[in-house]
Design a protein around this motif. Sequence first.
Motif, PDB file in Angstrom:
ATOM      1  N   GLU A 183       2.774  13.280  -5.048  1.00  0.00           N
ATOM      2  CA  GLU A 183       1.362  13.122  -4.683  1.00  0.00           C
ATOM      3  C   GLU A 183       0.814  14.394  -4.046  1.00  0.00           C
ATOM      4  OE1 GLU A 183      -1.423   9.981  -2.116  1.00  0.00           O
ATOM      5  OE2 GLU A 183       0.743   9.684  -2.272  1.00  0.00           O
ATOM      6  N   ILE A 184       1.612  15.001  -3.175  1.00  0.00           N
ATOM      7  CA  ILE A 184       1.194  16.254  -2.537  1.00  0.00           C
ATOM      8  C   ILE A 184       1.072  17.365  -3.578  1.00  0.00           C
ATOM      9  CG2 ILE A 184       1.964  18.076  -0.961  1.00  0.00           C
ATOM     10  CD1 ILE A 184       3.191  15.781   0.747  1.00  0.00           C
ATOM     11  N   GLY A 185       2.050  17.415  -4.494  1.00  0.00           N
ATOM     12  CA  GLY A 185       2.001  18.426  -5.539  1.00  0.00           C
ATOM     13  C   GLY A 185       0.738  18.328  -6.375  1.00  0.00           C
ATOM     14  N   MET A 186       0.330  17.092  -6.705  1.00  0.00           N
ATOM     15  CA  MET A 186      -0.907  16.902  -7.464  1.00  0.00           C
ATOM     16  C   MET A 186      -2.117  17.323  -6.655  1.00  0.00           C
ATOM     17  SD  MET A 186      -0.308  13.275  -9.465  1.00  0.00           S
ATOM     18  CE  MET A 186      -2.081  13.089  -9.706  1.00  0.00           C
ATOM     19  N   ALA A 187      -2.140  16.967  -5.372  1.00  0.00           N
ATOM     20  CA  ALA A 187      -3.319  17.241  -4.543  1.00  0.00           C
ATOM     21  C   ALA A 187      -3.491  18.729  -4.267  1.00  0.00           C
ATOM     22  CB  ALA A 187      -3.208  16.470  -3.225  1.00  0.00           C
ATOM     23  N   LEU A 188      -2.381  19.441  -4.035  1.00  0.00           N
ATOM     24  CA  LEU A 188      -2.451  20.839  -3.612  1.00  0.00           C
ATOM     25  C   LEU A 188      -2.090  21.822  -4.706  1.00  0.00           C
ATOM     26  CD1 LEU A 188      -0.798  20.614  -0.063  1.00  0.00           C
ATOM     27  CD2 LEU A 188      -3.184  20.248  -0.724  1.00  0.00           C
ATOM     28  N   LYS A 189      -1.646  21.320  -5.876  1.00  0.00           N
ATOM     29  CA  LYS A 189      -1.190  22.179  -6.974  1.00  0.00           C
ATOM     30  C   LYS A 189      -0.029  23.052  -6.514  1.00  0.00           C
ATOM     31  CE  LYS A 189      -4.453  20.498  -9.510  1.00  0.00           C
ATOM     32  NZ  LYS A 189      -4.950  19.492  -8.532  1.00  0.00           N
ATOM     33  N   VAL A 190       0.924  22.422  -5.828  1.00  0.00           N
ATOM     34  CA  VAL A 190       2.154  23.088  -5.434  1.00  0.00           C
ATOM     35  C   VAL A 190       3.309  22.352  -6.093  1.00  0.00           C
ATOM     36  CG1 VAL A 190       1.206  23.864  -3.235  1.00  0.00           C
ATOM     37  CG2 VAL A 190       2.431  21.681  -3.340  1.00  0.00           C
ATOM     38  N   SER A 191       4.488  22.979  -6.080  1.00  0.00           N
ATOM     39  CA  SER A 191       5.632  22.351  -6.721  1.00  0.00           C
ATOM     40  C   SER A 191       6.149  21.191  -5.874  1.00  0.00           C
ATOM     41  CB  SER A 191       6.760  23.366  -6.927  1.00  0.00           C
ATOM     42  OG  SER A 191       7.364  23.703  -5.694  1.00  0.00           O
ATOM     43  N   GLN A 192       6.713  20.213  -6.551  1.00  0.00           N
ATOM     44  CA  GLN A 192       7.312  19.082  -5.844  1.00  0.00           C
ATOM     45  C   GLN A 192       8.457  19.548  -4.958  1.00  0.00           C
ATOM     46  OE1 GLN A 192       8.025  15.013  -7.721  1.00  0.00           O
ATOM     47  NE2 GLN A 192      10.061  15.902  -7.793  1.00  0.00           N
ATOM     48  N   ARG A 193       9.204  20.535  -5.418  1.00  0.00           N
ATOM     49  CA  ARG A 193      10.319  21.068  -4.612  1.00  0.00           C
ATOM     50  C   ARG A 193       9.820  21.639  -3.303  1.00  0.00           C
ATOM     51  NH1 ARG A 193      14.549  25.252  -7.203  1.00  0.00           N
ATOM     52  NH2 ARG A 193      15.070  23.338  -8.315  1.00  0.00           N
ATOM     53  N   SER A 194       8.718  22.372  -3.363  1.00  0.00           N
ATOM     54  CA  SER A 194       8.146  22.934  -2.142  1.00  0.00           C
ATOM     55  C   SER A 194       7.701  21.837  -1.190  1.00  0.00           C
ATOM     56  CB  SER A 194       6.962  23.839  -2.495  1.00  0.00           C
ATOM     57  OG  SER A 194       6.310  24.292  -1.326  1.00  0.00           O
ATOM     58  N   ALA A 195       7.047  20.799  -1.725  1.00  0.00           N
ATOM     59  CA  ALA A 195       6.604  19.692  -0.876  1.00  0.00           C
ATOM     60  C   ALA A 195       7.794  18.959  -0.268  1.00  0.00           C
ATOM     61  CB  ALA A 195       5.750  18.725  -1.698  1.00  0.00           C
ATOM     62  N   ASP A 196       8.840  18.753  -1.049  1.00  0.00           N
ATOM     63  CA  ASP A 196      10.058  18.124  -0.526  1.00  0.00           C
ATOM     64  C   ASP A 196      10.615  18.909   0.659  1.00  0.00           C
ATOM     65  OD1 ASP A 196      10.528  15.763  -1.969  1.00  0.00           O
ATOM     66  OD2 ASP A 196      11.343  16.859  -3.666  1.00  0.00           O
ATOM     67  N   GLU A 197      10.668  20.234   0.485  1.00  0.00           N
ATOM     68  CA  GLU A 197      11.235  21.069   1.540  1.00  0.00           C
ATOM     69  C   GLU A 197      10.398  20.989   2.816  1.00  0.00           C
ATOM     70  OE1 GLU A 197      12.115  25.712   2.719  1.00  0.00           O
ATOM     71  OE2 GLU A 197      10.426  25.114   1.450  1.00  0.00           O
ATOM     72  N   CYS A 231       6.507  18.777 -13.348  1.00  0.00           N
ATOM     73  CA  CYS A 231       7.963  18.635 -13.447  1.00  0.00           C
ATOM     74  C   CYS A 231       8.461  19.412 -14.657  1.00  0.00           C
ATOM     75  CB  CYS A 231       8.365  17.165 -13.558  1.00  0.00           C
ATOM     76  SG  CYS A 231      10.159  16.906 -13.475  1.00  0.00           S
ATOM     77  N   GLN A 232       9.489  20.231 -14.470  1.00  0.00           N
ATOM     78  CA  GLN A 232      10.014  21.077 -15.539  1.00  0.00           C
ATOM     79  C   GLN A 232      11.419  20.679 -15.970  1.00  0.00           C
ATOM     80  OE1 GLN A 232       8.177  23.444 -17.169  1.00  0.00           O
ATOM     81  NE2 GLN A 232       6.530  22.556 -15.944  1.00  0.00           N
ATOM     82  N   VAL A 233      11.865  19.474 -15.635  1.00  0.00           N
ATOM     83  CA  VAL A 233      13.175  19.032 -16.089  1.00  0.00           C
ATOM     84  C   VAL A 233      13.164  18.963 -17.615  1.00  0.00           C
ATOM     85  CG1 VAL A 233      14.835  17.128 -16.089  1.00  0.00           C
ATOM     86  CG2 VAL A 233      13.634  17.739 -13.976  1.00  0.00           C
ATOM     87  N   PRO A 234      14.131  19.625 -18.304  1.00  0.00           N
ATOM     88  CA  PRO A 234      14.135  19.599 -19.770  1.00  0.00           C
ATOM     89  C   PRO A 234      14.238  18.178 -20.299  1.00  0.00           C
ATOM     90  CG  PRO A 234      15.689  21.222 -18.925  1.00  0.00           C
ATOM     91  CD  PRO A 234      15.228  20.426 -17.748  1.00  0.00           C
ATOM     92  N   ALA A 235      13.585  17.927 -21.421  1.00  0.00           N
ATOM     93  CA  ALA A 235      13.588  16.583 -21.996  1.00  0.00           C
ATOM     94  C   ALA A 235      14.995  16.096 -22.287  1.00  0.00           C
ATOM     95  CB  ALA A 235      12.752  16.560 -23.269  1.00  0.00           C
ATOM     96  N   ALA A 236      15.911  17.015 -22.611  1.00  0.00           N
ATOM     97  CA  ALA A 236      17.293  16.616 -22.899  1.00  0.00           C
ATOM     98  C   ALA A 236      17.965  15.978 -21.694  1.00  0.00           C
ATOM     99  CB  ALA A 236      18.099  17.821 -23.366  1.00  0.00           C
ATOM    100  N   ALA A 237      17.484  16.284 -20.495  1.00  0.00           N
ATOM    101  CA  ALA A 237      18.099  15.751 -19.276  1.00  0.00           C
ATOM    102  C   ALA A 237      17.301  14.591 -18.692  1.00  0.00           C
ATOM    103  CB  ALA A 237      18.217  16.864 -18.227  1.00  0.00           C
ATOM    104  N   THR A 238      16.377  14.032 -19.469  1.00  0.00           N
ATOM    105  CA  THR A 238      15.529  12.955 -18.965  1.00  0.00           C
ATOM    106  C   THR A 238      15.903  11.619 -19.597  1.00  0.00           C
ATOM    107  OG1 THR A 238      13.856  13.225 -20.692  1.00  0.00           O
ATOM    108  CG2 THR A 238      13.598  14.553 -18.683  1.00  0.00           C
TER     109      THR A 238
END
Length: 479
Positions: free
Chosen positions: A68-82, A338-345
């Motif tokens: 949700e934060i990533g969508m609101a601020l256009k930042v990566s989910q990893r950054s928001a998690d940290e 999210c940039q997880v490759p489709a093969a790993a989803t």
Amino acid sequence: MIDVMGEIADDLLAANAVVERLRAVHSEIAALQAEEVALMTRLYRIRRAEQLELGVGQLYAGEDAATEIGMALKVSQRSADELIGIGLGLEHRYPATREAFAAGRIDLSRVRAISQTLTNASEDVLARLEPKVAAYGEKADPARLRRTARRWLLEADPEGQALRRKAAEADRYVDVRAADNGTAVVDAVLPAAGGQALYERLREMASGQVCGKDPRTTTQRRADALVALADGSGRLTCQCGRADCPQAAIDAATPPARKALVQVGVSAETLAGMRDNPALLAGLGAIDPDLARQVARYARFQLIGETDCAGQELRYRPSARVAARARALDGTCRAPGCQVPAAATDLDHQDRFDHRDPEAGGHTTESNLGARCRRHHRLKTLADNRRNGWRVSHHSDRRVEWRSPSGDSVTTAPEGVKYLFPTEWVPPVTAGGVPDAEPHGSVWDPGNAVNAMTEILHVYATPAQRREQWARIRARHNM
């Protein structure tokens, strides 16, 4: 006569004023950073409380706050998690650091240094040491702060160091992310001895496995040595090109390189050299067409047509054909950012599959399947069960709309389609199709050896498909 001394004095006064203003602005920014971290953490707590109330498990409640934060601020989910993690630490473990941060006396980089250095310290050690470290952080840069805090921690609690080290080693990882112009950054946290052992091995290979005429720099040879360790050859091949190279006999006896699975999505026209549209390297993003052709030398091709796979399957798990096509079209997890490759989803049914009556709805078709990493698969499932406030909607052209509990909306398009079926063609300028194999090999080329893990050109294959491919290769070559 020009008053040179007066001008110098004026310049000094102006420079001093600039420095003072820099200090003030930096402090203001630090205080705003503190507020931003606190607000992120507060949102996480609100979402977590809401979801716990709705029956979401302790392990996952609130995890979608980072999305949700990533969508609101256009930042990566990893950054928001940290940042949420830092905020939770400031609330419970680092009160002096929190106070200095909020006042703008230390910035986020120094807060991060304190948090990472003291993360595994016991509560009683923290109570004694954290105020001292926070105060020191007001007059030290992040690197010096880390070194000094680490020394103080060892002095304050030498007996606890073994436990702290084991806890830190448990967080070891290796990650690869895209860099510029077809390169990648390898990021890793290893046990100290293991990290040093790796570096020494790379250094030995870079200095002892090539002759003095090798054209690469030392740093380039160390980088190539890391690839050589990964591909199974375990040895650098000298690139001097001389017939009398003293390393030639050893190079000839080196085991052939084993190439790991590399997945690339590219249009047939680009592969043939008729166009020069970019290709998609799974997990890293766009690469230039010439590199895609280099990778394609020993590829196993899987053709993905523009038309939908006909028919529906009355079973939950899709056939290999339908699964491969859905993953090829999506390219990555379909959640925003999210940039997880489709093969790993996972391949998630947009409309739920009806296990009691498969014909009733939620059919297993290409149009009803979407690639989602496990985290965003959970988000979608909780949204379907009305337990997290999200709404996820599929459109007929594979676009997916994600609406957060706070009302932000992002619609994602399938990443793979852009590369497999480009709508704007780029005229060819770099090559005339897939090149012939080089006789002596390269970073991408395993030579004439059979490639035991070659399933490359867009093959967003499932693990089961890769196991089947392995079995066929072993049977064919008596491996």
